[in-house]
Design a protein around this motif. Sequence first.
Motif, PDB file in Angstrom:
ATOM      1  N   LYS A  80      63.425  10.019  57.635  1.00 30.30           N
ATOM      2  CA  LYS A  80      62.778   8.076  58.339  1.00 30.30           C
ATOM      3  C   LYS A  80      61.552   8.609  59.412  1.00 30.30           C
ATOM      4  CE  LYS A  80      66.505   5.532  56.097  1.00 30.30           C
ATOM      5  NZ  LYS A  80      67.476   5.072  55.990  1.00 30.30           N
ATOM      6  N   GLY A  81      62.500   9.250  59.779  1.00 32.99           N
ATOM      7  CA  GLY A  81      61.969   9.347  61.621  1.00 32.99           C
ATOM      8  C   GLY A  81      60.069  10.007  60.916  1.00 32.99           C
ATOM      9  N   PHE A  82      59.848  11.789  60.520  1.00 34.92           N
ATOM     10  CA  PHE A  82      59.002  12.031  59.725  1.00 34.92           C
ATOM     11  C   PHE A  82      58.070  10.602  59.222  1.00 34.92           C
ATOM     12  CE2 PHE A  82      61.049  15.806  60.010  1.00 34.92           C
ATOM     13  CZ  PHE A  82      60.561  16.413  60.859  1.00 34.92           C
ATOM     14  N   LEU A  83      58.540   9.821  58.271  1.00 36.50           N
ATOM     15  CA  LEU A  83      57.481   9.290  56.900  1.00 36.50           C
ATOM     16  C   LEU A  83      57.835   7.333  58.020  1.00 36.50           C
ATOM     17  CD1 LEU A  83      59.002  10.202  54.085  1.00 36.50           C
ATOM     18  CD2 LEU A  83      56.802  10.966  55.153  1.00 36.50           C
ATOM     19  N   ARG A  84      57.015   7.236  58.199  1.00 41.59           N
ATOM     20  CA  ARG A  84      57.611   5.121  60.029  1.00 41.59           C
ATOM     21  C   ARG A  84      56.010   5.021  58.779  1.00 41.59           C
ATOM     22  NH1 ARG A  84      57.820   6.826  65.988  1.00 41.59           N
ATOM     23  NH2 ARG A  84      58.912   8.302  65.011  1.00 41.59           N
ATOM     24  N   PHE A  85      56.269   3.899  58.064  1.00 42.72           N
ATOM     25  CA  PHE A  85      54.709   2.945  57.052  1.00 42.72           C
ATOM     26  C   PHE A  85      55.168   1.842  57.660  1.00 42.72           C
ATOM     27  CE2 PHE A  85      56.683   5.940  53.599  1.00 42.72           C
ATOM     28  CZ  PHE A  85      55.524   6.677  53.440  1.00 42.72           C
TER      29      PHE A  85
ATOM     30  N   PHE B 165      74.236  13.755  54.910  1.00 40.53           N
ATOM     31  CA  PHE B 165      73.033  13.767  54.396  1.00 40.53           C
ATOM     32  C   PHE B 165      72.213  12.665  55.315  1.00 40.53           C
ATOM     33  CE2 PHE B 165      71.762  10.334  51.281  1.00 40.53           C
ATOM     34  CZ  PHE B 165      70.770  11.402  49.993  1.00 40.53           C
ATOM     35  N   SER B 166      72.960  12.041  55.635  1.00 42.33           N
ATOM     36  CA  SER B 166      73.169  10.925  56.305  1.00 42.33           C
ATOM     37  C   SER B 166      71.514  11.566  57.581  1.00 42.33           C
ATOM     38  CB  SER B 166      74.101   9.780  56.776  1.00 42.33           C
ATOM     39  OG  SER B 166      74.693  10.043  57.357  1.00 42.33           O
ATOM     40  N   GLN B 167      72.493  11.851  58.228  1.00 35.83           N
ATOM     41  CA  GLN B 167      71.480  12.357  58.818  1.00 35.83           C
ATOM     42  C   GLN B 167      69.993  12.658  58.324  1.00 35.83           C
ATOM     43  OE1 GLN B 167      73.971  16.149  60.741  1.00 35.83           O
ATOM     44  NE2 GLN B 167      75.661  14.744  61.519  1.00 35.83           N
ATOM     45  N   GLN B 168      70.266  14.146  57.209  1.00 37.66           N
ATOM     46  CA  GLN B 168      68.532  14.083  56.703  1.00 37.66           C
ATOM     47  C   GLN B 168      68.358  13.535  56.329  1.00 37.66           C
ATOM     48  OE1 GLN B 168      68.315  17.453  57.298  1.00 37.66           O
ATOM     49  NE2 GLN B 168      70.493  17.735  57.808  1.00 37.66           N
ATOM     50  N   MET B 169      68.529  11.830  56.073  1.00 37.18           N
ATOM     51  CA  MET B 169      67.511  10.682  55.630  1.00 37.18           C
ATOM     52  C   MET B 169      67.052  10.167  56.839  1.00 37.18           C
ATOM     53  SD  MET B 169      68.080   9.749  52.510  1.00 37.18           S
ATOM     54  CE  MET B 169      67.062   8.362  52.101  1.00 37.18           C
ATOM     55  N   ASN B 170      68.314  10.012  57.810  1.00 41.62           N
ATOM     56  CA  ASN B 170      67.600  10.052  58.715  1.00 41.62           C
ATOM     57  C   ASN B 170      66.256  10.692  59.839  1.00 41.62           C
ATOM     58  OD1 ASN B 170      69.155   7.578  59.610  1.00 41.62           O
ATOM     59  ND2 ASN B 170      70.354   8.382  60.461  1.00 41.62           N
TER      60      ASN B 170
END
Length: 130
Positions: free
Chosen positions: A124-129, A116-121
């Motif tokens: 997060k890399g895809f959606l950088r605000f 789950f944390s791998q998918q979250m990271n």
Amino acid sequence: MSKSIIYKHYLRALSRWPKDNLRPECQFQDVMQRRIDQRFLPASSPNTPNAAQAVANSAIDEKVEFGQVNAIYSLLENRYSREYPITGSLMKPASNPTHYTDLVKELEEAPERSWFSQQMNKWKGFLRFQ
């Protein structure tokens, strides 16, 4: 130096090589062990391919093999990082001064992450605000 002494040096160096936590299924020691066994141990079964028998039966250049063992030992002992230390601003680039410390932190945390944390990271890399 005989074949057996060089073979023992290889085994000793590989036993001291650190494990790769990022890719536990593909270890440097395992790959090198297969190469060394193929090179130094005689081909015992008659079903081995001709190429493997040729490698096992070929003459071993002891000077070259000793140089390769020495290269493995030099990497184990960090000879080059001690001889040529990285100093100054090389490890702290002006555009991102914490890049290398962040990278080391990321590499240390990666093996213990859950799926789950791998998918979250990843997201997060895809959606950088900014």
